[in-house]
Design an enzyme around this catalytic site. Structure first.
Site, PDB file in Angstrom:
ATOM      1  N   ASN A   1      -6.094  16.486  36.154  1.00  0.00           N
ATOM      2  CA  ASN A   1      -6.905  17.082  37.215  1.00  0.00           C
ATOM      3  C   ASN A   1      -6.803  16.374  38.563  1.00  0.00           C
ATOM      4  OD1 ASN A   1      -8.014  19.264  35.660  1.00  0.00           O
ATOM      5  ND2 ASN A   1      -9.184  17.706  34.557  1.00  0.00           N
TER       6      ASN A   1
ATOM      7  N   TYR B   1     -14.647  12.671  45.174  1.00  0.00           N
ATOM      8  CA  TYR B   1     -13.271  12.179  45.182  1.00  0.00           C
ATOM      9  C   TYR B   1     -12.654  12.093  46.581  1.00  0.00           C
ATOM     10  CZ  TYR B   1     -13.693  13.012  40.196  1.00  0.00           C
ATOM     11  OH  TYR B   1     -14.117  12.980  38.888  1.00  0.00           O
TER      12      TYR B   1
ATOM     13  N   ALA C   1      -9.689  11.493  33.007  1.00  0.00           N
ATOM     14  CA  ALA C   1     -10.630  11.544  31.878  1.00  0.00           C
ATOM     15  C   ALA C   1     -10.067  10.885  30.618  1.00  0.00           C
ATOM     16  CB  ALA C   1     -11.015  12.996  31.601  1.00  0.00           C
TER      17      ALA C   1
ATOM     18  N   ARG D   1     -21.857   6.903  37.498  1.00  0.00           N
ATOM     19  CA  ARG D   1     -21.773   8.299  37.063  1.00  0.00           C
ATOM     20  C   ARG D   1     -22.298   8.436  35.629  1.00  0.00           C
ATOM     21  NH1 ARG D   1     -16.162  10.764  38.629  1.00  0.00           N
ATOM     22  NH2 ARG D   1     -17.397  12.672  38.300  1.00  0.00           N
TER      23      ARG D   1
ATOM     24  N   ARG E   1     -11.654  20.282  45.724  1.00  0.00           N
ATOM     25  CA  ARG E   1     -13.034  20.441  45.231  1.00  0.00           C
ATOM     26  C   ARG E   1     -13.672  19.065  45.143  1.00  0.00           C
ATOM     27  NH1 ARG E   1     -12.011  22.415  39.655  1.00  0.00           N
ATOM     28  NH2 ARG E   1     -13.866  21.164  39.389  1.00  0.00           N
TER      29      ARG E   1
HETATM   30  O1  CA2 Z   1     -12.687   8.464  39.716  1.00  0.00           O
HETATM   31  C1  CA2 Z   1     -11.588   8.644  39.200  1.00  0.00           C
HETATM   32  O2  CA2 Z   1     -10.522   8.388  39.744  1.00  0.00           O
HETATM   33  C2  CA2 Z   1     -11.530   9.307  37.813  1.00  0.00           C
HETATM   34  O3  CA2 Z   1     -10.464   8.709  37.085  1.00  0.00           O
HETATM   35  C3  CA2 Z   1     -11.274  10.763  38.061  1.00  0.00           C
HETATM   36  C4  CA2 Z   1     -11.300  11.612  36.785  1.00  0.00           C
HETATM   37  C5  CA2 Z   1     -12.569  11.343  35.979  1.00  0.00           C
HETATM   38  O4  CA2 Z   1     -12.523  12.043  34.745  1.00  0.00           O
HETATM   39  C6  CA2 Z   1     -12.773   9.862  35.716  1.00  0.00           C
HETATM   40  O5  CA2 Z   1     -13.979   9.690  35.019  1.00  0.00           O
HETATM   41  C7  CA2 Z   1     -12.810   9.084  37.018  1.00  0.00           C
HETATM   42  C8  CA2 Z   1     -11.273  13.117  37.105  1.00  0.00           C
HETATM   43  C9  CA2 Z   1     -10.263  13.543  38.095  1.00  0.00           C
HETATM   44  C10 CA2 Z   1     -10.597  14.935  38.525  1.00  0.00           C
HETATM   45  O6  CA2 Z   1     -10.228  15.062  39.863  1.00  0.00           O
HETATM   46  C11 CA2 Z   1     -10.650  16.174  40.533  1.00  0.00           C
HETATM   47  C12 CA2 Z   1     -10.414  16.190  41.885  1.00  0.00           C
HETATM   48  C13 CA2 Z   1     -10.835  17.255  42.638  1.00  0.00           C
HETATM   49  C14 CA2 Z   1     -11.466  18.330  42.039  1.00  0.00           C
HETATM   50  C15 CA2 Z   1     -11.700  18.313  40.684  1.00  0.00           C
HETATM   51  C16 CA2 Z   1     -11.279  17.246  39.927  1.00  0.00           C
END
Ligand code: CA2
Length: 147
Positions: free
Chosen positions: A12, A24, A78, A108, A19
């Site tokens: 993702n 992020y 994730a 979180r 989004r």
């Molecule tokens: O904070 C981070 O870099 C994470 O590795 C990001 C993961 C999350 O599952 C980890 O707990 C923390 C998720 C990435 C999803 O990225 C997105 C970006 C924009 C829109 C939706 C998802």
């Protein structure tokens, strides 16, 4: 020519910038890659920046890093919180490893507080957005030149 620093991004993260900017940030994955390339250049290093939504791709790339990378930066997305396969691959990889997350996983949901990746990492950076990737490059570059 020294081997590149591998920067591996998990599921993702290809959606960055589209989004959840409050979590992020607004940078896209391409922006992040360019930022990493520039940072590495300033340190006389190169990076090989990749993203996959598939666990097996990440395991394969970590195995490849054992021989082809000078260091490894991992944001396993994730899979950080679930993947023993990624942990096992990292444990078999003897180059310096830094774990990075854009968001602060400790502020979180509780399920994000546990990281399997951390058990194999020299250090962990989270909550600093794209800057965290630059700091991780600095840390890996320093670890490689100390070795
Ligand atoms: O904070 C981070 O870099 C994470 O590795 C990001 C993961 C999350 O599952 C980890 O707990 C923390 C998720 C990435 C999803 O990225 C997105 C970006 C924009 C829109 C939706 C998802």
């Amino acid at each position: 020519m020294a081997n590149p620093i591998y920067i591996l991004n998990g599921p993702n993260l290809n959606l960055l910038g589209s989004r959840e900017p409050e979590v992020y940030g607004i940078e896209t994955l391409v922006d992040l890659e360019q930022r990493c390339v520039r940072k590495a250049q300033r340190l006389g290093r190169t990076v090989d920046f990749r993203q996959s939504n598939t666990e097996g791709d990440l395991v394969g790339w970590i195995q490849e890093a054992r021989t082809n990378a000078s260091g490894l930066i991992v944001n396993a997305g994730a899979y950080t919180h679930t993947s023993i396969a990624i942990l096992d691959a990292l444990l078999a990889c003897k180059v310096p490893i830094v774990e990075v997350h854009l968001s602060n996983i400790f502020t979180r949901e509780p399920f994000r507080h546990r990281s399997y990746v951390s058990q194999a990492a020299k250090g962990v950076i989270c909550g600093l957005g794209g800057l965290g990737y630059e700091l991780a490059i600095e840390a890996v570059a320093a670890a490689v030149s100390d070795a």
